[in-house]
Design an enzyme around this catalytic site. Structure first.
Site, PDB file in Angstrom:
ATOM      1  N   HIS A 243     -23.257   9.296  56.866  1.00 35.89           N
ATOM      2  CA  HIS A 243     -22.241   8.274  58.063  1.00 35.89           C
ATOM      3  C   HIS A 243     -20.770   7.415  57.328  1.00 35.89           C
ATOM      4  O   HIS A 243     -20.100   7.695  58.698  1.00 35.89           O
ATOM      5  CB  HIS A 243     -23.211   6.785  58.333  1.00 35.89           C
ATOM      6  CG  HIS A 243     -24.863   7.163  57.600  1.00 35.89           C
ATOM      7  ND1 HIS A 243     -25.811   7.756  58.487  1.00 35.89           N
ATOM      8  CD2 HIS A 243     -26.188   6.918  56.768  1.00 35.89           C
ATOM      9  CE1 HIS A 243     -26.826   7.295  58.859  1.00 35.89           C
ATOM     10  NE2 HIS A 243     -27.353   7.852  56.841  1.00 35.89           N
ATOM     11  N   ASP A 244     -20.818   6.891  56.671  1.00 34.48           N
ATOM     12  CA  ASP A 244     -19.854   5.847  56.560  1.00 34.48           C
ATOM     13  C   ASP A 244     -18.572   6.860  56.702  1.00 34.48           C
ATOM     14  O   ASP A 244     -17.581   6.395  56.969  1.00 34.48           O
ATOM     15  CB  ASP A 244     -19.756   5.434  55.418  1.00 34.48           C
ATOM     16  CG  ASP A 244     -21.025   4.012  55.727  1.00 34.48           C
ATOM     17  OD1 ASP A 244     -21.246   3.674  56.738  1.00 34.48           O
ATOM     18  OD2 ASP A 244     -21.239   3.363  54.367  1.00 34.48           O
TER      19      ASP A 244
END
Ligand code: BDR
Ligand code: CA
Length: 313
Positions: A243-244
């Site tokens: 995600h990040d």
């Protein structure tokens, strides 16, 4: 061109850790003014420790790390040990960090830095609940004008939720903070689950990290091995979403992401749908657009960027 100035606000987490490595491996494009830490995936003492572990792993113990808010604005902290393990960085055995954490509070650092830097010259990169950012904006509304852009990981539209049926973790943990940020009028770029669920580790991608043969490459492979087990079981997917790192990859190569500039509102009252990001993807309202909401990425390009930058550490 001089590197873009960024403050990374984070709650590491294995995927936060990979995002930090990507940023610290890219000094030609990004100047990391500081890493501000928030409670999220695990409580604050652990997210701060994990941020230091990652800076040391990147060979950058001089990075300024600041501890921030230890709980959401108005709700009890919800954590995600079921995904990230009890340390938040479960997987490989990590050495105890020795680098110092700065004395100032993360929120004070954000405010003071934005006031000291030229207008529109700093980009905020939140990778966790938005508590630090919202607290800074509430305490010092004058800083809003000084932020170039906020590029954040949070929310979902087509993928709906990962912590409740309706909400993504970062927004769910502190929906009041998210509402402040989404209503701030600051230019927003949002990496929701719709895009991060396409940034999937696969065996060849993890093998490529491991094959670097470096400390950082092997750590990333071992973190993703650990992190994968949860998503493979939950979604039946080939791997885990990173995600990040999408936030940092966007700063480096924005053209690999595709999205729409739309209105996004945050649900803050219904317990059933708390923290939902109500994105007007189909533009069925006349609510004004407030966010570039991403929906797709070139995943091969994303992983080749990640691998080539991690190789530099
Ligand atoms: C987000 O929640 C955390 O578990 C991850 O670090 C990421 O920031 C994904 O929903
Ligand atoms: Ca995170």
């Amino acid at each position: 061109m001089s590197p873009r100035k960024v403050i990374i606000d984070t709650d590491p987490g294995q995927d936060d850790a990979v995002a930090l490595l990507l940023a610290l491996a890219s000094p030609d494009e990004l100047e990391v003014l500081g890493v501000t830490v928030v409670a999220g995936n695990v409580p604050l003492d652990l997210t701060v420790k994990n941020a230091c572990i990652v800076c040391e792993l990147a060979g950058k113990p001089e990075t300024k790390v600041f501890a921030g808010c230890d709980k959401p604005l108005g709700r009890k902290l919800v954590t995600a040990e079921h995904v990230h393990g009890k340390t938040g960085l479960d997987g490989p055995v990590m050495p105890e960090p020795v680098m110092p954490v700065k004395d100032a509070h993360a929120v004070d650092f954000i405010i003071d830095t934005l006031r000291a830097e030229p207008t529109n010259s700093v980009t905020l990169c939140p990778l966790g609940p938005l508590t630090n950012i919202a607290t800074a904006l509430t305490r010092a509304p004058d800083i809003a004008d000084r932020i170039q852009e906020i590029v954040l990981m949070g929310g979902a539209y087509f993928q709906v939720g990962n912590i409740t049926p309706a909400a993504e973790f970062n927004i769910y943990v502190d929906p009041q903070a998210a509402e402040i940020v989404f209503k701030s009028g600051i230019p927003l770029v949002v990496m929701p689950l719709d895009v991060t669920h396409k940034a999937l580790t696969t065996q060849p991608r993890v093998d490529a990290f491991r094959a670097l043969g470096t400390k950082a490459g092997i750590m990333v492979a071992e973190w993703t091995d650990f992190f994968e087990r949860f998503d493979k079981e939950k979604y039946g997917s080939a791997g885990a979403p990173l995600h990040d790192p999408c936030v940092i990859a966007y700063l480096l190569e924005p053209e690999m992401f595709f999205g729409r500039h739309v209105n996004v509102e945050i649900e803050t009252s219904s317990e059933l749908t708390m923290g939902m990001t109500v994105a007007d993807w189909w533009r069925v309202t006349d609510r004004p657009p407030n966010a570039m909401f991403m929906g797709d990425l070139d995943a091969d390009r994303f992983f080749s960027l990640l691998t080539s930058r991690i190789a530099l550490l």
